[in-house]
Structures are given as C-alpha cells and as structure tokens.
Design a protein around this motif. Sequence first.
Motif, PDB file in Angstrom:
ATOM      1  N   VAL A  57      -6.181  36.165 -10.125  1.00  0.00           N
ATOM      2  CA  VAL A  57      -6.548  34.808  -9.726  1.00  0.00           C
ATOM      3  C   VAL A  57      -5.521  34.321  -8.711  1.00  0.00           C
ATOM      4  N   ASP A  58      -5.996  33.726  -7.624  1.00  0.00           N
ATOM      5  CA  ASP A  58      -5.082  33.220  -6.597  1.00  0.00           C
ATOM      6  C   ASP A  58      -4.255  32.062  -7.143  1.00  0.00           C
ATOM      7  N   GLU A  59      -2.994  32.067  -6.787  1.00  0.00           N
ATOM      8  CA  GLU A  59      -2.096  31.001  -7.256  1.00  0.00           C
ATOM      9  C   GLU A  59      -2.611  29.648  -6.771  1.00  0.00           C
ATOM     10  N   GLY A  60      -2.702  28.693  -7.686  1.00  0.00           N
ATOM     11  CA  GLY A  60      -3.177  27.351  -7.366  1.00  0.00           C
ATOM     12  C   GLY A  60      -4.678  27.193  -7.427  1.00  0.00           C
ATOM     13  N   GLN A  61      -5.416  28.289  -7.711  1.00  0.00           N
ATOM     14  CA  GLN A  61      -6.872  28.214  -7.767  1.00  0.00           C
ATOM     15  C   GLN A  61      -7.404  28.480  -9.173  1.00  0.00           C
ATOM     16  N   GLU A  62      -6.518  28.340 -10.162  1.00  0.00           N
ATOM     17  CA  GLU A  62      -6.895  28.659 -11.540  1.00  0.00           C
ATOM     18  C   GLU A  62      -8.017  27.774 -12.069  1.00  0.00           C
ATOM     19  N   GLN A  63      -8.202  26.602 -11.445  1.00  0.00           N
ATOM     20  CA  GLN A  63      -9.201  25.665 -11.963  1.00  0.00           C
ATOM     21  C   GLN A  63     -10.626  26.128 -11.730  1.00  0.00           C
ATOM     22  N   TRP A  64     -10.812  27.124 -10.831  1.00  0.00           N
ATOM     23  CA  TRP A  64     -12.185  27.590 -10.614  1.00  0.00           C
ATOM     24  C   TRP A  64     -12.320  29.101 -10.567  1.00  0.00           C
ATOM     25  N   GLN A  65     -11.268  29.851 -10.297  1.00  0.00           N
ATOM     26  CA  GLN A  65     -11.362  31.299 -10.249  1.00  0.00           C
ATOM     27  C   GLN A  65     -11.214  31.892 -11.654  1.00  0.00           C
ATOM     28  N   LEU A  66     -12.083  32.842 -11.971  1.00  0.00           N
ATOM     29  CA  LEU A  66     -12.029  33.518 -13.264  1.00  0.00           C
ATOM     30  C   LEU A  66     -11.363  34.877 -13.119  1.00  0.00           C
ATOM     31  N   PRO A  67     -10.526  35.283 -14.080  1.00  0.00           N
ATOM     32  CA  PRO A  67     -10.018  36.666 -14.065  1.00  0.00           C
ATOM     33  C   PRO A  67     -11.142  37.628 -14.420  1.00  0.00           C
ATOM     34  N   MET A  68     -10.978  38.900 -14.042  1.00  0.00           N
ATOM     35  CA  MET A  68     -12.027  39.886 -14.275  1.00  0.00           C
ATOM     36  C   MET A  68     -12.374  40.067 -15.745  1.00  0.00           C
ATOM     37  N   ASP A  69     -11.414  39.812 -16.637  1.00  0.00           N
ATOM     38  CA  ASP A  69     -11.681  40.011 -18.066  1.00  0.00           C
ATOM     39  C   ASP A  69     -12.175  38.745 -18.754  1.00  0.00           C
ATOM     40  N   HIS A  70     -12.489  37.716 -17.986  1.00  0.00           N
ATOM     41  CA  HIS A  70     -13.066  36.495 -18.572  1.00  0.00           C
ATOM     42  C   HIS A  70     -14.464  36.828 -19.109  1.00  0.00           C
ATOM     43  N   PRO A  71     -14.838  36.296 -20.261  1.00  0.00           N
ATOM     44  CA  PRO A  71     -16.161  36.612 -20.837  1.00  0.00           C
ATOM     45  C   PRO A  71     -17.321  36.366 -19.878  1.00  0.00           C
ATOM     46  N   ASP A  72     -17.228  35.316 -19.050  1.00  0.00           N
ATOM     47  CA  ASP A  72     -18.334  35.035 -18.129  1.00  0.00           C
ATOM     48  C   ASP A  72     -18.415  36.075 -17.008  1.00  0.00           C
ATOM     49  N   ALA A  73     -17.259  36.558 -16.529  1.00  0.00           N
ATOM     50  CA  ALA A  73     -17.253  37.620 -15.520  1.00  0.00           C
ATOM     51  C   ALA A  73     -17.754  38.931 -16.122  1.00  0.00           C
ATOM     52  N   LEU A  74     -17.380  39.199 -17.353  1.00  0.00           N
ATOM     53  CA  LEU A  74     -17.855  40.409 -18.032  1.00  0.00           C
ATOM     54  C   LEU A  74     -19.355  40.341 -18.298  1.00  0.00           C
ATOM     55  N   ALA A  75     -19.879  39.126 -18.491  1.00  0.00           N
ATOM     56  CA  ALA A  75     -21.322  38.962 -18.702  1.00  0.00           C
ATOM     57  C   ALA A  75     -22.096  39.360 -17.447  1.00  0.00           C
ATOM     58  N   VAL A  76     -21.555  39.039 -16.274  1.00  0.00           N
ATOM     59  CA  VAL A  76     -22.204  39.442 -15.030  1.00  0.00           C
ATOM     60  C   VAL A  76     -22.169  40.964 -14.891  1.00  0.00           C
ATOM     61  N   ARG A  77     -21.052  41.582 -15.264  1.00  0.00           N
ATOM     62  CA  ARG A  77     -20.964  43.040 -15.223  1.00  0.00           C
ATOM     63  C   ARG A  77     -21.979  43.661 -16.184  1.00  0.00           C
ATOM     64  N   ASP A  78     -22.146  43.062 -17.352  1.00  0.00           N
ATOM     65  CA  ASP A  78     -23.153  43.556 -18.293  1.00  0.00           C
ATOM     66  C   ASP A  78     -24.558  43.445 -17.695  1.00  0.00           C
ATOM     67  N   GLU A  79     -24.812  42.352 -16.963  1.00  0.00           N
ATOM     68  CA  GLU A  79     -26.114  42.176 -16.319  1.00  0.00           C
ATOM     69  C   GLU A  79     -26.357  43.279 -15.299  1.00  0.00           C
ATOM     70  N   LEU A  80     -25.310  43.628 -14.536  1.00  0.00           N
ATOM     71  CA  LEU A  80     -25.427  44.717 -13.571  1.00  0.00           C
ATOM     72  C   LEU A  80     -25.783  46.020 -14.278  1.00  0.00           C
ATOM     73  N   ARG A  81     -25.130  46.289 -15.386  1.00  0.00           N
ATOM     74  CA  ARG A  81     -25.453  47.502 -16.151  1.00  0.00           C
ATOM     75  C   ARG A  81     -26.895  47.472 -16.648  1.00  0.00           C
ATOM     76  N   ASN A  82     -27.351  46.302 -17.075  1.00  0.00           N
ATOM     77  CA  ASN A  82     -28.731  46.184 -17.560  1.00  0.00           C
ATOM     78  C   ASN A  82     -29.742  46.477 -16.450  1.00  0.00           C
ATOM     79  N   ILE A  83     -29.451  45.972 -15.243  1.00  0.00           N
ATOM     80  CA  ILE A  83     -30.340  46.240 -14.103  1.00  0.00           C
ATOM     81  C   ILE A  83     -30.387  47.742 -13.822  1.00  0.00           C
ATOM     82  N   MET A  84     -29.209  48.359 -13.781  1.00  0.00           N
ATOM     83  CA  MET A  84     -29.148  49.797 -13.517  1.00  0.00           C
ATOM     84  C   MET A  84     -29.887  50.576 -14.599  1.00  0.00           C
ATOM     85  N   LYS A  85     -29.697  50.197 -15.855  1.00  0.00           N
ATOM     86  CA  LYS A  85     -30.376  50.869 -16.969  1.00  0.00           C
ATOM     87  C   LYS A  85     -31.892  50.752 -16.833  1.00  0.00           C
ATOM     88  N   PHE A  86     -32.362  49.581 -16.418  1.00  0.00           N
ATOM     89  CA  PHE A  86     -33.795  49.332 -16.287  1.00  0.00           C
ATOM     90  C   PHE A  86     -34.432  50.357 -15.347  1.00  0.00           C
TER      91      PHE A  86
END
Length: 539
Positions: A173-202
């Motif tokens: 996360v960029d310094e000073g931008q913590e109020q809107w940037q999510l780290p890669m291991d944030h549950p919401d960011a991981l949910a998008v990665r799961d969605e990508l896997r679901n699309i590929m699986k489909f």
Amino acid sequence: MSHIPAWLKNSVFYEIYPQSFKDSNGDGIGDFGGMIEKIGYVKSLGCDAIWLNPCFDSPFRDAGYDVRDFYKVAERYGTNDDLKAFIDKCHENGIRVILDLVAGHSSNECSWFLDSCKAQKNKYSNYYMWTKQWDAWDCGGYRAIHGYADREGSFIVNFFHSQPALNYGFYPVDEGQEQWQLPMDHPDALAVRDELRNIMKFYLDMGCDGFRVDMASSLVRGKKSYEGLQILWGDIRGWMETHYPEAVLVSEWSNPAKAINASFHVDFLVHFGLPGYTSVFRQEMERVPNSPYAGGGRRSYFDKDGQGDALLFVNEVIDQLSQMGGKGYMSIPTGNHDFGRIRQGRSLEELKVLYTALFAFPGVPFLYYGDEIGMDYVYGLVSKEGGYNRTGARTPMQWSKGPGAGFSTANEKDFYLPLGKEADTVSVEAQQDDPDSLLNYTRKLIKLRREHPALGAEGEFIPLYALKDTYPLVFERKLGDSRFVTAVNPSGKPASAEFGVPGMGAAEVVAAFGKVDLKLTSGGCVLDMDGISAVMYRL
C-alpha cells in the motif's frame, strides 16, 4: 511451478478475431457457426491451437475487452452452448483452444461495477479501486474517473474510461493512501482473485485449454507491483497445475523474462523495448531496427531498404531466453489485433523471407488470421468499437473472390468492417492451388516446425552470422542430433555470409525463396544470397 504441458512444445497457434473471421447467419459479423465451418481450414494450415479473442458479453466499447458478463458469450457470436460446440469440434480435429481472459478490469456496465458505484456498502464495493479523493494527484497519480457515481470519490481505470480496474490489491500500500488502497491479502482483494479463479474454472470445465491474459501486468499496483504479480500469478498457476495441469497461461506482458518468472507459460516478444521504441498504438511508428513489425518504410531489419541491425534483434532474443531459464517460452508472432498488419509496405515475396525467419525462431509461433495470405492494413477507416489506429488490422477475412469475399452473405455495407482493397486477389481461394503462393509457403514452414522438435520451442538458438548493420542473418536451431540452419536476406541488395558449421556439405534444402548459392570452403562455407531471399537447410 515447473510443469509445462508437452503439447505446447511444438504447437503453432492461429489467432481468430471472431467478429471478422466468418459470418454464418448473414448479419455481417463473424460468429461461432462461421468459425466451426472453418476449423478444417485452420487444420489445413498445420496449426494445432487457436487463440480466440474475447467472445464474452460486452457493450463493445473496446471490441470485447470490456466484459459485461464474464460467464456469458456475446449474443452476436452465439450462445455458451455454441462456444462449447466450437471447442468440442476443435478437439475432434486435434486443435486446442485458449480464450482471451480479461482479468484486470470489466466493463462499466458489468453488474459488479454498477453495485460498486452505490453509496451503500455491499459485496462489490471493493471489487474495484475507489479513491477517497477527487484529484488524481492526491490518489497517487493513478488514472481516475471523477464525478461518475453516487459513491463519494473516483475509480481507477485500466485503459479506456469504460474499463474500471478490478481490485487485486496493492503491493505494498502506498504511504499516505491507506484510507483507500487495500493490501493484496485483504479479504476483499482475495475475493476478486477467487472470482477470477471461478471464471477460469467455468471455461476450463467447458473444455478450453487455457487463456491468453489481457494486460497481465496490470492486476497489482504499488512500488513492488512485480513482486505482487509474482505472488498472484504464482497462486493461479499453482491452482491450475493442481486441477488443470494441461492448461496453459499465455500473457500479454511483452517482456517474456518477467512474464515467465511470474508463472506464465508463454509471453509475446512484440514491443522490443529498446531505446527509440514508440507506442504500439500509433499508426505511423518509428520502430527500433530490431523489430519485425515496422514495414512501410519504417526502420526494421526485415525491410528491403536494408537499414536495420540484426545484432540488436538477436541480442534481445538471447537476453530474454537467458533470463527465462527454460521455465517457459517466448512468442514472436506474425502480428495481432493491436498492430498494423505485418504486410504493411511489404510485398508477398518479402513476407516469405520474413516468415522463414519467424517460423524458425525459438518459442511458440502465433499466426494472426489473414497473415498467411498477406492481408494488408486498411487505411482511412473510422474507428470501430474502440479500435482507433488498430481498426485497419481487423477487417474481414478474405476467403474467396467475388461479392463479400466469402466472409458473409450480407450486403457489404453491413459488414463489421469494410473489406481490404485486395480482397479479390489476396484470398484463400486465389492462393489455395498455387504451389508458390504465400499460403502454401506458410503451410510448408508450419509443417517443418511441427515435425522437427529442433525448430520447436525448446530447440537451441545459435547465431552463426549476425553482425551490426549487416546482411544476411544466419542462425542454427538444434535439439539432440536434429539441426537446421536458416539464412534470410530481407534487404533488396545481394549479400554474403561466411561462417563455419559442421555438416553443411550434406545439407538438404527444405524451404527456400529467391536465389541462394552455397559454397564450401576450407574453414566452413559461404552463402551468396540475392536480395529478398531465404533458405532453410536440414543438416
């Protein structure tokens, strides 16, 4: 990750731009029915894999690279069942299919984004990157769209304004931008990665054999974004190897060393990022002289004006191969939907010389539809579906002489794009029965490539004659006891090369264009080559 599907090693891909390939229902737009009709043709080329450009539900503000529904085929091409029928028919003919995966963004008409725009927090609020600020300067300089939705703030885009970036997180996360940037291991960011896997699986469950990933380096942002991309794509590759070990990942990264070390199987070496490179999206671009894609009087080693430098080209190939460490393959394609046609400014004879080199280079070849017959770029077209300067390379396939060029029975004014001016003379029908045509020469090169592993993705690449500002270029491909020597003189002037390599005395010519004279010497051999000539020897 170490597994590379064996089928990839000697494969040759054919890229199909679906709206321009073959129309089966008379509406002027290509579709799955038309593609199914032409599977036999793709097989006749010797291609054993197809890369299908995006075919998903879309408002087509970027020709389908703005996906509205990732789980549904665009109606103009057919249905999900039609896509499955196409894949099944390809498999029956020994042809694999990879789909174009738009992983980094969606359309702004996607239901996920529409929910993300709502002021009220919901499941999709963080599927996209929304800043808390109105000013792009205040949000780290990322490209942002302001004043779009009820939601406070701005959203980050990947390319066009209609392509909001999906949120896989920042690393870090960029310094000073913590109020809107999510780290890669944030549950919401991981949910998008799961969605990508679901699309590929489909689509993998539907039968597709992998994906070409659009803008593959765009998914993670931050000062160490490449490390984040290695984590993300390493995770995806590991999942694929566990559940779909024969599926492949091809990236649009244009830096094979980086892409392969980020867990892709193949990446395209097309941008050639040496000093002097100008954006690929400019119609009149000045290429550095190592690129095959110049043409039209622009500097390239492979143009007849003879101003290029083979050493730049060869050194970049060697450097990329050394950094890849045998973990994957590069591809130097004939072109794609984002480039002007490789034909631009060149004759069909010049293309034979260039193709002799391209199909003998290391890596996995990709043949863009129509390049096998020398379709040209069509100038002066109004942009179609976000094509802009790319539009002229996306015109209908020229199958035959006469009205519609065999592409469609519709009135030509209703075609997706106008036909090229050479549709009557540059067509499959016009070249099919001519043994000296570009089409049949391309078939010969592909057949050699497919039949001889030394010419495949894993054959060693050994420059024999590659000097600064000098013609010709001579190189060897070698795997075990199998050896091939290829020499090309794309310039319009005669040229000679003296080099030493064992076995030339018994060499067999397996492909040639123009006049080439081989003379043995005490130290090796001398090749005297006419202008615009090429030869491939089997040793």
